[in-house]
Design a protein around this motif. Structure first.
Motif, mmCIF file in Angstrom:
data_model
loop_
_atom_site.group_PDB
_atom_site.id
_atom_site.type_symbol
_atom_site.label_atom_id
_atom_site.label_comp_id
_atom_site.label_asym_id
_atom_site.label_seq_id
_atom_site.Cartn_x
_atom_site.Cartn_y
_atom_site.Cartn_z
ATOM 1 N N ASP A 15 0.850 -1.188 0.000
ATOM 2 C CA ASP A 15 0.000 0.000 0.000
ATOM 3 C C ASP A 15 0.888 1.241 0.000
ATOM 4 O O ASP A 15 1.497 1.583 1.012
ATOM 5 N N THR A 16 0.949 1.923 -1.144
ATOM 6 C CA THR A 16 1.806 3.109 -1.248
ATOM 7 C C THR A 16 1.271 4.289 -0.439
ATOM 8 O O THR A 16 1.989 5.242 -0.203
ATOM 9 N N SER A 17 -0.002 4.224 -0.003
ATOM 10 C CA SER A 17 -0.534 5.316 0.817
ATOM 11 C C SER A 17 -0.158 5.152 2.290
ATOM 12 O O SER A 17 -0.328 6.079 3.072
ATOM 13 N N CYS A 18 0.340 3.993 2.685
ATOM 14 C CA CYS A 18 0.842 3.774 4.049
ATOM 15 C C CYS A 18 2.316 4.140 4.066
ATOM 16 O O CYS A 18 3.071 3.677 3.219
ATOM 17 N N ASN A 19 2.707 4.930 5.047
ATOM 18 C CA ASN A 19 4.118 5.298 5.095
ATOM 19 C C ASN A 19 4.761 5.056 6.454
ATOM 20 O O ASN A 19 5.830 5.566 6.729
ATOM 21 N N CYS A 23 0.534 1.837 10.220
ATOM 22 C CA CYS A 23 -0.467 1.720 9.161
ATOM 23 C C CYS A 23 -0.456 0.317 8.560
ATOM 24 O O CYS A 23 -1.494 -0.308 8.362
ATOM 25 N N HIS A 24 0.739 -0.193 8.294
ATOM 26 C CA HIS A 24 0.864 -1.535 7.721
ATOM 27 C C HIS A 24 0.446 -2.600 8.735
ATOM 28 O O HIS A 24 -0.201 -3.584 8.377
ATOM 29 N N ASP A 96 10.085 0.752 0.404
ATOM 30 C CA ASP A 96 9.272 1.958 0.537
ATOM 31 C C ASP A 96 8.715 2.435 -0.803
ATOM 32 O O ASP A 96 7.583 2.891 -0.876
ATOM 33 N N GLY A 99 5.877 0.270 -1.659
ATOM 34 C CA GLY A 99 4.888 0.196 -0.593
ATOM 35 C C GLY A 99 4.645 -1.219 -0.109
ATOM 36 O O GLY A 99 3.562 -1.534 0.360
ATOM 37 N N THR A 136 -5.010 -4.925 -0.114
ATOM 38 C CA THR A 136 -3.598 -4.534 -0.034
ATOM 39 C C THR A 136 -2.721 -5.634 0.549
ATOM 40 O O THR A 136 -1.499 -5.542 0.483
#
Length: 178
Positions: A15-19, A23-24, A96, A99, A136
């Protein structure tokens, strides 16, 4: 082949929106809960008599300073006690840019999945079903050691994402069981 890395199941979140790790980890926990719900409500949880294995409590543990693992465990009301049924060890960044987050060093500490009275194929189907609600989550389903040991055609060695198995041709395993 018993402890070969290709025989273990690994869980990742893509998931590229999790940073960040939190979140992951939340995505992994939600997936674990969905798999757990499928198992608890299935015929496979009918172990002893009509009551099955009485699960008193479902526990989710997230990674902390003392424990570098995210896990889901069942606290049974019978002699089994607390049993970990799913876990991701060392949930750290893998890539990163893409993601993809998961167990950064799977050879050192593999991820874990295992439920009472649930064979490899049925568990694979349950993971496929739960992945539909968690698009995801990327799962690598390791090669079934039992089938290999019994000299049956190779099964496993594929990825699962969004309810679809993704075959890894290089492993020469089959997606479906004979």
């Amino acid at each position: 082949m018993r402890h070969h890395p290709l025989t273990y199941t690994y869980f990742f979140n893509q998931d590229t929106s999790c940073n960040d790790v939190d979140c992951h980890e939340l995505a992994i926990v939600n997936f674990f809960k969905d798999v757990s719900d499928l198992y608890i409500n299935s015929e496979f949880n009918k172990g002893y008599g009509k009551e099955g294995y009485p699960i008193k409590d479902v526990e989710v543990e997230t990674a902390s300073f003392l424990q570098d693992r995210t896990s889901l465990s069942y606290n049974y009301d019978v002699s089994h006690g607390t049993v970990m049924v799913m876990a991701v060890a060392q949930l750290e960044a893998l890539n990163d840019e893409l993601g993809i987050w998961g167990n950064e060093k799977p050879r050192k500490r593999p991820d874990h999945v295992g439920f009472y009275h649930l064979n490899y194929v049925d568990l694979s189907n349950m993971l496929i079903e739960a992945s539909k609600k968690n698009p995801t989550i990327l799962i690598y389903r390791g090669i079934d050691r039992q089938r290999t040991k019994n000299k049956k055609p190779c099964y496993g060695g594929f990825f699962i994402q969004n309810g679809k198995p993704i075959v890894v041709d290089e492993l020469r395993c089959v997606k479906f069981v004979d």
